[in-house]
Scaffold this active site. Structure first.
Site, PDB file in Angstrom:
ATOM      1  N   GLU A 163       0.841  -1.206   0.000  1.00 17.59           N
ATOM      2  CA  GLU A 163       0.000   0.000   0.000  1.00 17.59           C
ATOM      3  C   GLU A 163       0.875   1.255   0.000  1.00 17.59           C
ATOM      4  O   GLU A 163       0.621   2.217  -0.743  1.00 17.59           O
ATOM      5  CB  GLU A 163      -0.902  -0.011   1.230  1.00 17.59           C
ATOM      6  CG  GLU A 163      -1.745   1.244   1.394  1.00 17.59           C
ATOM      7  CD  GLU A 163      -2.237   1.408   2.825  1.00 17.59           C
ATOM      8  OE1 GLU A 163      -2.575   2.550   3.181  1.00 17.59           O
ATOM      9  OE2 GLU A 163      -2.271   0.409   3.571  1.00 17.59           O
ATOM     10  N   ASP A 223       0.872   3.856  -3.074  1.00 15.85           N
ATOM     11  CA  ASP A 223       0.505   5.245  -2.836  1.00 15.85           C
ATOM     12  C   ASP A 223       1.486   6.184  -3.533  1.00 15.85           C
ATOM     13  O   ASP A 223       1.079   7.162  -4.175  1.00 15.85           O
ATOM     14  CB  ASP A 223       0.475   5.517  -1.330  1.00 15.85           C
ATOM     15  CG  ASP A 223       0.215   6.973  -1.008  1.00 15.85           C
ATOM     16  OD1 ASP A 223      -0.929   7.415  -1.165  1.00 15.85           O
ATOM     17  OD2 ASP A 223       1.166   7.681  -0.623  1.00 15.85           O
ATOM     18  N   ASP A 246      -7.215   0.983   0.634  1.00 11.80           N
ATOM     19  CA  ASP A 246      -5.864   0.480   0.900  1.00 11.80           C
ATOM     20  C   ASP A 246      -5.507  -0.665  -0.044  1.00 11.80           C
ATOM     21  O   ASP A 246      -4.370  -0.760  -0.527  1.00 11.80           O
ATOM     22  CB  ASP A 246      -5.754   0.001   2.348  1.00 11.80           C
ATOM     23  CG  ASP A 246      -5.853   1.140   3.355  1.00 11.80           C
ATOM     24  OD1 ASP A 246      -5.745   2.306   2.936  1.00 11.80           O
ATOM     25  OD2 ASP A 246      -6.040   0.858   4.556  1.00 11.80           O
ATOM     26  N   GLU A 301      -4.509   0.609  -3.557  1.00 12.79           N
ATOM     27  CA  GLU A 301      -3.127   1.107  -3.582  1.00 12.79           C
ATOM     28  C   GLU A 301      -2.139  -0.052  -3.521  1.00 12.79           C
ATOM     29  O   GLU A 301      -1.097  -0.027  -4.201  1.00 12.79           O
ATOM     30  CB  GLU A 301      -2.894   2.067  -2.416  1.00 12.79           C
ATOM     31  CG  GLU A 301      -3.568   3.411  -2.613  1.00 12.79           C
ATOM     32  CD  GLU A 301      -3.173   4.420  -1.558  1.00 12.79           C
ATOM     33  OE1 GLU A 301      -3.005   5.586  -1.907  1.00 12.79           O
ATOM     34  OE2 GLU A 301      -3.027   4.034  -0.370  1.00 12.79           O
TER      35      GLU A 301
END
Length: 228
Positions: free
Chosen positions: A40, A44, A113, A116
């Protein structure tokens, strides 16, 4: 009949060469063992770069502030959760028993989450180009209908500017009610104009968000009144 993971890969438009990366991306921290938090983190960073690069080239005249606000609307948790819901990520998630019973497969933060984490997993599995292509494919419609600079401003700012343009007093915000447990409160807020008997209300999990909702409702009322 395809498995949930096979179906997810079809919807993503990407087939993993290393299935263990897909497994990790779909594993919530409520499950014992490796989870998707590191992926994640990676995803991101990749998402923010890809969207920033795309906006830079799509909006050559936009200021840094406008570009930042545009990016924020695209990479926030709500948008990511919408993408996760569209991909039906929840059906493929690995959740702990308690999280599963409480509806974790539908929880927006968990879906966001996981999306990502999938971006990070695709990057590790196939490199930058496939991850970029996947992101842009999933964001195609949103990138094609970006908000205007005026639409990027929050409702309270837009309401303030609307009233100032008409030389009218600024609104007052009043908390009408706070309900729920201390860790899960709901605020009901009123937005009132001093020179008119007009009130609008908003309700949300924080005072700030409730004020924004009330301001949005007030703007709609003023616009409706102006159109009549």
């Amino acid at each position: 009949m395809p498995t949930p993971k096979d179906a997810l890969q079809d919807r993503l438009g990407y087939r993993f060469r290393r299935p263990e990366l897909l497994d990790e991306a779909l594993t919530h921290r409520s499950v014992t063992g490796p989870d998707n938090e590191r992926l994640e983190f990676l995803g991101d960073g990749i998402l923010n770069f890809v969207i920033a690069d795309e906006l830079y080239h799509r909006r050559p005249d936009a200021t840094e502030g406008v570009l930042s606000r545009l990016r924020a609307t695209l990479v926030n948790g709500r948008t990511l959760a919408e993408i996760g819901k569209g991909l039906d990520v929840g059906t493929a998630l690995r959740l702990g028993g308690g999280e599963m019973k409480s509806g974790g497969q539908r929880r927006k933060s968990i879906l966001a989450d996981a999306v990502e984490a999938l971006f990070g997993a695709i990057y590790l599995d196939g490199g930058f180009d496939p991850s970029r292509e996947t992101i842009l494919r999933l964001y195609r419609d949103r990138l094609a209908s970006l908000p205007t600079e005026a639409e990027l401003k929050d409702p309270k700012t837009r309401l303030q500017e609307h009233l100032q343009a008409g030389r009218r007093p600024l609104p007052r915000y009043e908390v009408l009610e706070v309900s729920g447990q201390s860790h899960d409160q709901t605020f009901r807020v009123a937005c009132r104009l001093q020179d008119a008997a007009v009130t609008a209300e908003g309700e949300a999990g924080s005072r700030r968000k409730a004020e924004q909702q009330a301001a949005e409702q007030m703007l709609k009322r003023l616009e409706d009144k102006h159109e009549r």
